[in-house]
Write a protein that holds these residues in place. Sequence first.
Motif, mmCIF file in Angstrom:
data_model
loop_
_atom_site.group_PDB
_atom_site.id
_atom_site.type_symbol
_atom_site.label_atom_id
_atom_site.label_comp_id
_atom_site.label_asym_id
_atom_site.label_seq_id
_atom_site.Cartn_x
_atom_site.Cartn_y
_atom_site.Cartn_z
ATOM 1 N N LYS A 5 41.926 1.226 -7.542
ATOM 2 C CA LYS A 5 41.548 2.631 -7.414
ATOM 3 C C LYS A 5 40.182 2.813 -8.081
ATOM 4 N N ASN A 21 44.703 17.982 5.731
ATOM 5 C CA ASN A 21 43.383 17.353 5.660
ATOM 6 C C ASN A 21 42.433 17.951 6.685
ATOM 7 N N SER A 59 38.402 7.730 -5.300
ATOM 8 C CA SER A 59 39.698 7.084 -5.448
ATOM 9 C C SER A 59 40.424 6.937 -4.125
ATOM 10 N N ASN A 60 40.149 7.841 -3.176
ATOM 11 C CA ASN A 60 40.789 7.733 -1.869
ATOM 12 C C ASN A 60 39.909 7.011 -0.861
ATOM 13 N N ASP A 108 39.800 3.137 -2.349
ATOM 14 C CA ASP A 108 40.999 2.411 -2.764
ATOM 15 C C ASP A 108 41.328 1.339 -1.738
ATOM 16 N N GLY A 114 49.687 7.167 -5.414
ATOM 17 C CA GLY A 114 48.924 8.375 -5.135
ATOM 18 C C GLY A 114 49.237 9.452 -6.136
#
Length: 835
Positions: free
Chosen positions: A803, A417, A558-559, A562, A261
Amino acid sequence: MLGTIGEVLLLSAFVACGVSAVAFFWAARTGEEDVRTARTWKQVGRWAWGAMGTAVGAASGVLWYMILTHQYQYAYVYQQSSNDLPGHYLFSTFWAGQEGSFLFWALMMCAVGGLLIAYVQREYETPVMAVVGLCQLFLLSMIVGLQGGPVEIGSSPFMTLPEKFADAPIFQQNPGFVPADGQGLNDLLQNPWMTIHPPILFLGFSAMVVPFAFALAALWKERYTQWVRPALPWTLFAVMALGVAIAMGGYWAYVTLSFGGYWAWDPVENSSLVPWLLGVAAFHTMLVQKKSGSSQKASLLLSIAAYLFVIYSTFLTRSGILGDVSVHSFVSLGLYNQLLLWIATLGVLGIGLFAYRYGELPVPEEEPRTLSREFMILCGAVLLTATAAVIILGTSAPIFGQIFRDNPSAVPQSFYNQWTLPLALGFVFLAGLGQLFWWKKMDVATVNRVLLKPLALATVSTIAVLILTPFAEQALVIPAGTGAAPQTASASLTGSLANFWAAYGQALQMLLLLFVGFFSLFGNGAVLWRILQGNPRMAGGALSHVGFALIILGIIASNGFDQALPRIGEPTAADEDKMPRENFVVAKGQTRVVNGYQVTYEGETTTDRGRGQYILDVRDPQGRTHTFTPVAYQGSNDQWFKHPDVKAFLEKDLFVAVTPEEATGIAEDDGPPGGEFQLAENDSTTLGDREYAVAFHGFEVLKGPEGAMETTATDERVPDEAQMAVGARLRVTNLATQETRSLMPIYLVMNDNSQQYIENRVADWDLRMSFTEMDANNGEATFAVEGVDVMPENWVVVQAYTKPFISILWGGIIVLTIGFVVSIGRRMQDVRFRR
């Protein structure tokens, strides 16, 4: 001798800085009353600043010389460096510790002050430099190392070992003892980014003092509107430098740590992000002030707050207060009270002066209209400030928690978040909307016209992502246990909405963030295209906003996409990714097929520093091959460190880290060969040094309890005393002869509820297999084997992630930075023509 010289230089710098700050203060105070006296004081201030800069530079040179020549009689050199460090890491140990990083920060401040003296508009030089000199004085006080009785001011980087560790027996017995080697640089800091990330970070911290000083000078000298024009390029530069440093820190974490990360909401990471957010908000309100004459209060307050939170982040990092909750926190050096005094003094000076002048601050003749760029920018600044407030609240939770408990913990990542996501929706949308709007006023018809294309393109792009990518399955994850329970007819509307939001709220917000990210990209892209066709010098703002939109889309991709490569072994079923796992084991010479990737462990070598480097050949589903060389080694205090290897393809990054056999804690067994292993249904593995391949084809019920459904088969080995018997259908292949045997070890539950096992034996292979545990819900079974080791002699545990589209994130950061550079160049020319 060298240490004494260094201490004298720091003391001289401290005194010279005090003289400079006082001289600039008196020059600013007497400037309008006595021009000749003011000019004299200004010259004194300049010469004193130059003397201070010379002393700080010389002290830095002394410390670097001590480090490069291994002067281990000095505590800082001993604690941060060692004989085996390569030259670039040895050089970077200067800023690796508490005292050295303060000295390097002071060195950056010298450069910033020198540039201000050389280039700032003359009417602002003295009040601005008076504030900068005060800030530098506090900074130098952290390392001056003065002691008067029980009072200590700062901690010197030139302390000797006996001075710092006076109670150590070795120095009581032999005060002249000099170690042959130092403790060395922290293993996680031994990365090329260590040589560039901290200097850029300290440059950003140093430059952030300039808008703070301009804001205080404006309040002091009652120049509430004029200060913005000369302060703008400095503010842009400070935000750019700090933003680049934060991005570098994220990439450092990405390529260094095994979790793959780039942001973990660590308290010290957050404390750098907060002043950046406030700085971004500040220069946007400064643009509004420069263009329309409004938002003076917001510009002043945000410029003050941005630097105050730089100091607050320093307090969090260096006071030791976050030592138990942050991996980045420095060890406390007893500077707690000094740091608090620094924050309090600047806070009282900045906020107090703002409050004192508040009634005199100009009020715009009319408020910005709703359909105007001014209004959109001010709304965005409010949302950025709210985001910074949420982050600093979560970051400071351990401090507030000490009021109620002895060992407070940090807030979880879910806090950030949950609270920042809705705020991000707002300012990302406004980042696209603001550039499309004109200054002053627009009508509804014009708004509809300029929004039509970006909204349409954003809608089409979002739908395409939902259809063509796994975004819906992976990014829009519904939390387990929410929303699944049926609602009763009597449930209230409020309760139903609350349950719906608990189940789908974050998913909907992620989808909206994707949409507004595309909207911001297309809206700013259209503006950028028009500007490039006319006056490219004006493209900085649109270019920065395009980069920001790419960053948001890169973070989502990417999150949201992934994926850990699941452990599959030699696949025998079409649904090979049914049971995903984050880690899988590969033996030397073995090829594992993992979710379409072929992973072969070729063996181990060493780096030029003698650290373990593991060679893995990976072939992806598209047929592209690449050799990965992740590093894993045992560092100080017997702690294992893992540095992954990353291969960047156009559409994804493949991230691979390894844990070698000796780091797993699995002790070697000197007894007869054997062990236990687990397999999922239709999974397979190899045993020993590729001696046998074992495939598990599923369970077979041989005897069930009374009332259960009829069994599918019988086996004469099942005793009458068993109330349940389940067999495991195995196929075992001798890889040397390619001969295959079908085995069915049996798991028994007896009438007294005890468990027994019926093994299968292959006499000519000297192999025994038992079925010892099962999980029918997950289709997994545990087997015990005798006659062959479960693991080969040389194996590694592989952690691998894909990723997808993370290059969008890194590309967005580059585009954002280029936009800042263009904007700085434009604002510098704007100031130069009016000097």
